[in-house]
Design an enzyme around this catalytic site. Sequence first.
Site, mmCIF file in Angstrom:
data_model
loop_
_atom_site.group_PDB
_atom_site.id
_atom_site.type_symbol
_atom_site.label_atom_id
_atom_site.label_comp_id
_atom_site.label_asym_id
_atom_site.label_seq_id
_atom_site.Cartn_x
_atom_site.Cartn_y
_atom_site.Cartn_z
ATOM 1 N N GLU A 469 -9.280 6.458 7.137
ATOM 2 C CA GLU A 469 -8.178 7.410 7.154
ATOM 3 C C GLU A 469 -8.597 8.693 6.439
ATOM 4 O O GLU A 469 -8.837 8.703 5.225
ATOM 5 C CB GLU A 469 -6.964 6.792 6.462
ATOM 6 C CG GLU A 469 -5.807 7.756 6.249
ATOM 7 C CD GLU A 469 -4.751 7.202 5.309
ATOM 8 O OE1 GLU A 469 -3.897 7.990 4.869
ATOM 9 O OE2 GLU A 469 -4.787 5.998 4.994
ATOM 10 N N ASP A 542 -5.406 3.942 3.044
ATOM 11 C CA ASP A 542 -4.953 4.013 1.653
ATOM 12 C C ASP A 542 -4.010 2.863 1.325
ATOM 13 O O ASP A 542 -3.314 2.334 2.199
ATOM 14 C CB ASP A 542 -4.233 5.337 1.401
ATOM 15 C CG ASP A 542 -5.193 6.525 1.465
ATOM 16 O OD1 ASP A 542 -6.411 6.292 1.396
ATOM 17 O OD2 ASP A 542 -4.713 7.672 1.605
ATOM 18 N N ASP A 544 -1.045 2.583 0.247
ATOM 19 C CA ASP A 544 0.319 3.067 0.062
ATOM 20 C C ASP A 544 1.084 2.866 1.355
ATOM 21 O O ASP A 544 0.572 2.284 2.320
ATOM 22 C CB ASP A 544 0.326 4.538 -0.377
ATOM 23 C CG ASP A 544 -0.421 5.454 0.606
ATOM 24 O OD1 ASP A 544 -0.722 4.994 1.730
ATOM 25 O OD2 ASP A 544 -0.690 6.611 0.258
ATOM 26 N N ASP A 546 2.090 5.074 3.620
ATOM 27 C CA ASP A 546 1.500 5.770 4.764
ATOM 28 C C ASP A 546 0.269 5.033 5.280
ATOM 29 O O ASP A 546 0.040 4.947 6.491
ATOM 30 C CB ASP A 546 1.118 7.204 4.359
ATOM 31 C CG ASP A 546 2.347 8.092 4.221
ATOM 32 O OD1 ASP A 546 3.348 7.812 4.930
ATOM 33 O OD2 ASP A 546 2.311 9.038 3.429
#
Length: 690
Positions: A469, A542, A544, A546
């Site tokens: 990402e 990541d 998180d 998102d």
Amino acid sequence: MTAEYSAHHLQVLEGLEAVRKRPGMYIGSTDSRGLMHCVWEIIDNSVDEALAGHGSHIEIILHADGSVEVRDRARGIPVDVEPRTGLSGVEVVFTKLHAGGKFGSGSYTASGGLHGVGASVVNALSERLDVEVDRGGKTWAMSFHRGEPGEFAGGSPDSSFTPYENSSRLRVVGKAAKGVTGTRIRYWADRQIFTRDAVFALEDLQQRARQTAFLVPGIEIVIRDERSSAEPVTTSYRYDGGISEFADYLAHDPGVTDTWRLQGEGTFTETVPVLQSSGAMVPTEVERTCEVDVALRWGTGYDTTMRSFVNIIATPKGGTHQQGFEAGLMKVLRAQVDQNARRLKVGNDKIEKDDILAGLTVVLTVRLPEPQFEGQTKEVLGTPAVRQIVASVVAKQLAERFASTKRDDKAQTALLLDKVVSEMKARLSARAHKETQRRKNALESSSLPAKLVDCRSNDVADSELFIVEGDSALGTAKLARNSEFQALLPIRGKILNVQKASVGDMLSNAECASIIQVIGAGSGRSFDLSAARYGKVILMSDADVDGAHIRTLLLTLFFRYMRPLIEAGRVFAAVPPLHRVIVQHPGSKPNETIYTYSEAELHALLSRLKRAGRSWQEPIQRYKGLGEMDAEQLAGTTMDRAGRTLRRVQAPDAESAAGVFELLMGNEVAPRREFLIDASGRLVRDRIDA
């Protein structure tokens, strides 16, 4: 061993001995599949009664002692004496092979139990079988031990059994209310025959009951599982919409067309041997009627779901009715594509069967007397004349749909032709791409995306593709990777949600196209697992919300268009750490670095350090993204095989997984809203990354 071979070496198996000697010939196998086949033989007899207009309620009970009971409210097995054998109808049905009410045309016009061996085979393979019949104001009963009639002293198979010696007896055990008829059959499968691990699968039984309820509108089938120590599990199935409702149930993708119903019939003649009163078999020509009923719809996906049935008996391996359906479909759609060749821009290319079947959900049923099956398990229909009848009905009905002047029909048929042609073009494009790759040699330039950071190794099994990402994480990953076998492909944020998009939109999306191109095995129906360029595909996003969303979008792409990679266990999710804790050591001893992967793990670590009197550097680093790590940290925690953790992505039940993807990522908002509201009570607030 001896070379002698004479008549006394031959063995003649009488009555039900043949069934016990070679059970696989009658039920297919002696594992769970054969055990379930026995249940279905009994259930099908009750369903045949419902088809004939007698009784609409069937109850199946899985008892705690391992027995199975099937109850219906139909006419009841005949209890009067069959003149040829001198035995009661109940005993004939349960002890004589090839005896039943479905050979002539007097009792059933079309039925599933056709060979007259179903009930007698189940009896032969049961340690005990009890049958009760309500008929003529009385309740009649009879018991069997491995196919032999007699009486048990108690209620279990282990009770002492006394066989009838001179003549058998159908006992009257009670009174039945006026006008009440029906049959109750309870049996214990013989563990001398079936394997130890053979079990009655509740899920398979429910699936079959649901299927039958769809095929016989108005019938109610109740399943009661009493095997667990907890409360019995009861499920009931009744559908009045018939096979149209069945097709809608089976379809998981958004529709290109509505569910269309194609119905018709045809007649044919066949020569069958008929037993005369003299005992001679005389070939006789009879006329048969074959009724055809089809429900079909096309969706935006590329998977084909086809269920075919003969007299409500499933034929999973197809047969002449399925061949006729495909022939009629091909004839009409090829003609329509040719007529609209200019609008569709097809040139001289021809559509093939796979192009038409892509995204098709179909329930095909035919009803005819005395169909010819290949084997007692009835998995393949063999009646030759059915092929032409089904092809004719499908071609005529479908041609009328394309010729319709109704606005909805015109719009849907146009969309269908566009879909079929796009499938053809995708197939031709994939074939051309594969041929181009084959012709390339090592000296020619590669057509792979420029942003791909490839590895040096040509060993597919050992190579890994990290889908990363963002460009910031790519820079760190370049330094952290092992360039010998680890390749990197960066993507820009959130890719297209392919569950909502068409095939064309997916292929025109730069990120999706790059992923498919880099993996190199194609997409959709043309995906070739053996051509994949990497042994593992690892999604590295990541830690998180998102990142989780990006990972879900990527998994949607892989499940929808590259599913064999998931089924082969070659898709993984990287597990980057959330925290970096530096534990301080007194004196000159170097500090220790510990990574944690959740809030709970962090708090447990800090509590443990505090109890041990250890200290740590403040503030504790909380990684919000992969780009916050340096190369050494990323390699040690996420990329290096020696220290990383990977989560393998699997979908053992593809149908359920497809339903979840459609629920969470599809076009329908209302079911997703209901799911979120219903599941909110199970939410663990500590898992929210806020």
